[in-house]
Design an enzyme around this catalytic site. Structure first.
Site, PDB file in Angstrom:
ATOM      1  N   GLY A   1      -4.277   9.965   6.261  1.00 30.23           N
ATOM      2  CA  GLY A   1      -5.226   8.860   6.444  1.00 30.23           C
ATOM      3  C   GLY A   1      -5.053   8.265   7.827  1.00 30.23           C
ATOM      4  O   GLY A   1      -4.647   8.969   8.765  1.00 30.23           O
TER       5      GLY A   1
ATOM      6  N   GLN B   1      -8.168  15.673  -1.269  1.00 33.59           N
ATOM      7  CA  GLN B   1      -9.132  16.677  -0.792  1.00 33.59           C
ATOM      8  C   GLN B   1      -8.928  16.889   0.706  1.00 33.59           C
ATOM      9  O   GLN B   1      -8.312  16.030   1.360  1.00 33.59           O
ATOM     10  CB  GLN B   1     -10.581  16.236  -1.070  1.00 33.59           C
ATOM     11  CG  GLN B   1     -11.077  15.035  -0.267  1.00 33.59           C
ATOM     12  CD  GLN B   1     -10.834  13.709  -0.963  1.00 33.59           C
ATOM     13  OE1 GLN B   1     -11.235  13.550  -2.101  1.00 33.59           O
ATOM     14  NE2 GLN B   1     -10.160  12.789  -0.296  1.00 33.59           N
TER      15      GLN B   1
ATOM     16  N   ASP C   1      11.568   3.718   5.327  1.00 32.36           N
ATOM     17  CA  ASP C   1      11.266   2.331   5.728  1.00 32.36           C
ATOM     18  C   ASP C   1      10.938   1.498   4.494  1.00 32.36           C
ATOM     19  O   ASP C   1      10.797   0.282   4.588  1.00 32.36           O
ATOM     20  CB  ASP C   1      10.076   2.316   6.706  1.00 32.36           C
ATOM     21  CG  ASP C   1       9.752   0.914   7.203  1.00 32.36           C
ATOM     22  OD1 ASP C   1      10.705   0.176   7.557  1.00 32.36           O
ATOM     23  OD2 ASP C   1       8.566   0.534   7.224  1.00 32.36           O
TER      24      ASP C   1
ATOM     25  N   HIS D   1      11.581  -2.164   5.727  1.00 35.83           N
ATOM     26  CA  HIS D   1      10.110  -2.270   5.654  1.00 35.83           C
ATOM     27  C   HIS D   1       9.541  -3.004   6.886  1.00 35.83           C
ATOM     28  O   HIS D   1       8.947  -4.072   6.776  1.00 35.83           O
ATOM     29  CB  HIS D   1       9.683  -2.996   4.357  1.00 35.83           C
ATOM     30  CG  HIS D   1       8.260  -2.719   3.969  1.00 35.83           C
ATOM     31  ND1 HIS D   1       7.823  -2.718   2.659  1.00 35.83           N
ATOM     32  CD2 HIS D   1       7.162  -2.446   4.720  1.00 35.83           C
ATOM     33  CE1 HIS D   1       6.517  -2.464   2.621  1.00 35.83           C
ATOM     34  NE2 HIS D   1       6.092  -2.292   3.866  1.00 35.83           N
TER      35      HIS D   1
ATOM     36  N   SER E   1       5.041  -2.357  10.332  1.00 37.62           N
ATOM     37  CA  SER E   1       4.015  -3.089  11.096  1.00 37.62           C
ATOM     38  C   SER E   1       4.590  -4.244  11.910  1.00 37.62           C
ATOM     39  O   SER E   1       3.836  -5.066  12.443  1.00 37.62           O
ATOM     40  CB  SER E   1       2.953  -3.631  10.123  1.00 37.62           C
ATOM     41  OG  SER E   1       3.533  -4.571   9.241  1.00 37.62           O
TER      42      SER E   1
HETATM   43  P1  NDP Z   1      -5.357   5.296   4.273  1.00 39.83           P
HETATM   44  O1  NDP Z   1      -6.163   4.897   3.080  1.00 39.83           O
HETATM   45  O2  NDP Z   1      -6.047   5.562   5.553  1.00 39.83           O
HETATM   46  O3  NDP Z   1      -4.503   6.584   3.915  1.00 39.83           O
HETATM   47  C1  NDP Z   1      -3.959   6.756   2.646  1.00 39.83           C
HETATM   48  C2  NDP Z   1      -3.799   8.215   2.411  1.00 39.83           C
HETATM   49  O4  NDP Z   1      -3.242   8.401   1.098  1.00 39.83           O
HETATM   50  C3  NDP Z   1      -5.116   8.973   2.451  1.00 39.83           C
HETATM   51  O5  NDP Z   1      -5.032   9.969   3.433  1.00 39.83           O
HETATM   52  C4  NDP Z   1      -5.200   9.599   1.087  1.00 39.83           C
HETATM   53  O6  NDP Z   1      -5.665  10.906   1.223  1.00 39.83           O
HETATM   54  C5  NDP Z   1      -3.747   9.609   0.637  1.00 39.83           C
HETATM   55  N1  NDP Z   1      -3.670   9.767  -0.810  1.00 39.83           N
HETATM   56  C6  NDP Z   1      -4.269   9.037  -1.767  1.00 39.83           C
HETATM   57  N2  NDP Z   1      -4.012   9.581  -2.965  1.00 39.83           N
HETATM   58  C7  NDP Z   1      -3.235  10.659  -2.740  1.00 39.83           C
HETATM   59  C8  NDP Z   1      -2.634  11.635  -3.569  1.00 39.83           C
HETATM   60  N3  NDP Z   1      -2.816  11.612  -4.904  1.00 39.83           N
HETATM   61  N4  NDP Z   1      -1.876  12.609  -3.004  1.00 39.83           N
HETATM   62  C9  NDP Z   1      -1.685  12.634  -1.658  1.00 39.83           C
HETATM   63  N5  NDP Z   1      -2.261  11.760  -0.824  1.00 39.83           N
HETATM   64  C10 NDP Z   1      -3.008  10.795  -1.363  1.00 39.83           C
HETATM   65  O7  NDP Z   1      -4.252   4.160   4.423  1.00 39.83           O
HETATM   66  P2  NDP Z   1      -3.314   3.844   5.682  1.00 39.83           P
HETATM   67  O8  NDP Z   1      -2.991   5.109   6.384  1.00 39.83           O
HETATM   68  O9  NDP Z   1      -3.886   2.732   6.446  1.00 39.83           O
HETATM   69  O10 NDP Z   1      -2.011   3.294   4.909  1.00 39.83           O
HETATM   70  C11 NDP Z   1      -1.304   4.145   4.048  1.00 39.83           C
HETATM   71  C12 NDP Z   1      -0.196   3.411   3.321  1.00 39.83           C
HETATM   72  O11 NDP Z   1       0.866   3.147   4.198  1.00 39.83           O
HETATM   73  C13 NDP Z   1      -0.565   2.028   2.764  1.00 39.83           C
HETATM   74  O12 NDP Z   1      -1.210   2.147   1.514  1.00 39.83           O
HETATM   75  C14 NDP Z   1       0.777   1.349   2.647  1.00 39.83           C
HETATM   76  O13 NDP Z   1       1.322   1.589   1.375  1.00 39.83           O
HETATM   77  C15 NDP Z   1       1.629   2.062   3.677  1.00 39.83           C
HETATM   78  N6  NDP Z   1       1.991   1.191   4.806  1.00 39.83           N
HETATM   79  C16 NDP Z   1       3.315   0.942   5.053  1.00 39.83           C
HETATM   80  C17 NDP Z   1       3.694   0.180   6.129  1.00 39.83           C
HETATM   81  C18 NDP Z   1       5.128  -0.088   6.407  1.00 39.83           C
HETATM   82  O14 NDP Z   1       5.442  -1.145   6.942  1.00 39.83           O
HETATM   83  N7  NDP Z   1       6.022   0.827   6.101  1.00 39.83           N
HETATM   84  C19 NDP Z   1       2.712  -0.414   7.049  1.00 39.83           C
HETATM   85  C20 NDP Z   1       1.342  -0.081   6.695  1.00 39.83           C
HETATM   86  C21 NDP Z   1       1.021   0.702   5.618  1.00 39.83           C
HETATM   87  P3  NDP Z   1      -6.937  11.426   0.382  1.00 39.83           P
HETATM   88  O15 NDP Z   1      -7.894  10.280   0.302  1.00 39.83           O
HETATM   89  O16 NDP Z   1      -7.414  12.560   1.174  1.00 39.83           O
HETATM   90  O17 NDP Z   1      -6.372  11.803  -0.939  1.00 39.83           O
HETATM   91  C1  DGY Z   2       1.226  -2.924   4.485  1.00 37.52           C
HETATM   92  O1  DGY Z   2       0.439  -3.581   5.203  1.00 37.52           O
HETATM   93  O2  DGY Z   2       0.887  -2.383   3.434  1.00 37.52           O
HETATM   94  C2  DGY Z   2       2.638  -2.769   4.966  1.00 37.52           C
HETATM   95  O3  DGY Z   2       3.477  -2.274   4.027  1.00 37.52           O
HETATM   96  C3  DGY Z   2       3.186  -3.959   5.664  1.00 37.52           C
HETATM   97  O4  DGY Z   2       2.498  -4.128   6.834  1.00 37.52           O
END
Ligand code: NDP
Ligand code: DGY
Length: 328
Positions: free
Chosen positions: A162, A186, A269, A293, A296
């Protein structure tokens, strides 16, 4: 719109300064806030949301059926200062017609950068090496001492290509990665094509990757996706990185994989629970790097998240399109 000050908003924590400033300028509603840097206790959260029209929450606040019942029928909008929404009961929110705001995009670069930093720290053993300098373990230059695993010519597998997954992969390209694999629900040609990334099953990704990077969202389908079966398929020389959510991983299985030599190292993280207790077995391992964590956590990003969360809230309250509304 209701008369001034009859609209109540509850903010569950002190938020970064630029968001706080925006909140202080709001004149059409009364803003109540848990004025602390610490999470709000559950009983105080219940008290705070009672009768609210809008809630601005963080990822540490569980917004479930019980809490929504307490909030009552006036609640119109929940705005979370996060892109992750696994702490929100989406079915309940949808059933009640409550709109949800979240903070995608503004945190993508910071989180991707941290993911790369964690990967390099883990595969080149940086925390362990720094410790050796401090504890006298550095006695001489030695041919095989502190060797790690490099990205050049490697295969990198991304679970969830994503926004963040793509931003991580783009940052890794200049390191000379030979091949990118990815998995998800997908194929995502719009993200995969310029990386020449190949869409594969989760099993194949585990088998073929030298580095596995988890950047998917936490859903019922991804809960403990990385478990014993998954780690058993990984190469013994492979490195596992998770910046998604702790619950995507079965941590006991990860511990076993790290101690039995099934995989080489892990960088996390995110964990379950957060914070991870200081006596947790994973923290005793040299081949496991754990961060609190902070994906961001840059000043600019946290300010941008706060501003977006406040703007989502305010637009939601007046029934206008939010800058970032989650489709329910
Ligand atoms: P996006 O919605 O852009 O990406 C999420 C991805 O998850 C998509 O590519 C989706 O792929 C994939 N996904 C969903 N279901 C499945 C599945 N069953 N199997 C495999 N892949 C799957 O979100 P972001 O990239 O913006 O953020 C992703 C996550 O990162 C957030 O939900 C959050 O939990 C985490 N995060 C953590 C942070 C931190 O501080 N560590 C900071 C920011 C975010 P598809 O739709 O093709 O299935
Ligand atoms: C999020 O936004 O989901 C992260 O985990 C913290 O920024």
């Amino acid at each position: 719109m209701q008369a001034a000050k009859q609209v109540k908003v509850f903010v569950t924590r002190r938020i970064p300064p630029e968001g706080q400033k925006l909140l202080s300028q709001v004149d059409f509603c009364s803003v109540e806030q848990w004025d602390s840097d610490e999470p709000i206790p559950r009983n105080e959260l219940h008290k705070g949301v009672a009768g609210a029209h809008g809630i601005l929450c963080l990822l540490s606040d569980k917004i479930d059926q019980e809490l929504l019942d307490t909030a009552g029928p006036d609640l119109k909008v929940v705005s979370t200062m996060s892109v992750g929404f696994d702490h929100l009961s989406l079915d309940e929110l949808k059933k009640r017609g409550i709109r949800v705001g979240y903070t995608p995009d503004v945190l993508t670069d910071a989180t991707a950068e941290l993911t790369v930093a964690l990967l390099l720290s883990t595969c080149r053993r940086l925390p362990e090496a720094v410790e050796e300098v401090k504890n006298g373990g550095w006695t001489t230059w030695s041919p095989m001492w502190m060797c790690g695993l490099g990205l050049y010519n490697s295969t990198v597998g991304v679970i969830g290509l994503g926004r963040i997954g793509l931003a991580v992969a783009r940052r890794l390209m200049p390191f000379g990665v030979k091949k990118f694999l990815y998995t998800g629900r997908q194929p995502r040609p719009e993200n995969a094509d310029d990386l020449h990334a190949e869409y594969v099953s989760c099993e194949k990704l585990a088998e073929d990757s030298d580095f596995v990077i988890v950047t998917c969202s936490l859903t019922p389908e991804t809960q403990e996706l990385c478990n014993k079966d998954f780690f058993q398929k990984m190469k013994k020389t492979s490195v596992f990185i998770n910046t998604s959510r702790g619950s995507v991983v079965n941590q006991e299985d990860l511990y076993h994989a790290l101690t039995s030599g099934q995989i080489a190292a892990a960088g996390l993280d995110v964990t379950t629970p957060e914070p991870l207790p200081t006596n947790h077995p994973l923290l005793s391992l040299k081949n496991c790097v754990v961060l609190p964590h902070i994906g961001s956590a840059t000043y600019d990003t946290r300010n941008a998240m706060a501003v977006l969360a406040v703007n989502n809230l305010l637009k939601g309250l007046v029934g206008e399109p939010m800058p970032s509304e989650l489709k329910l």
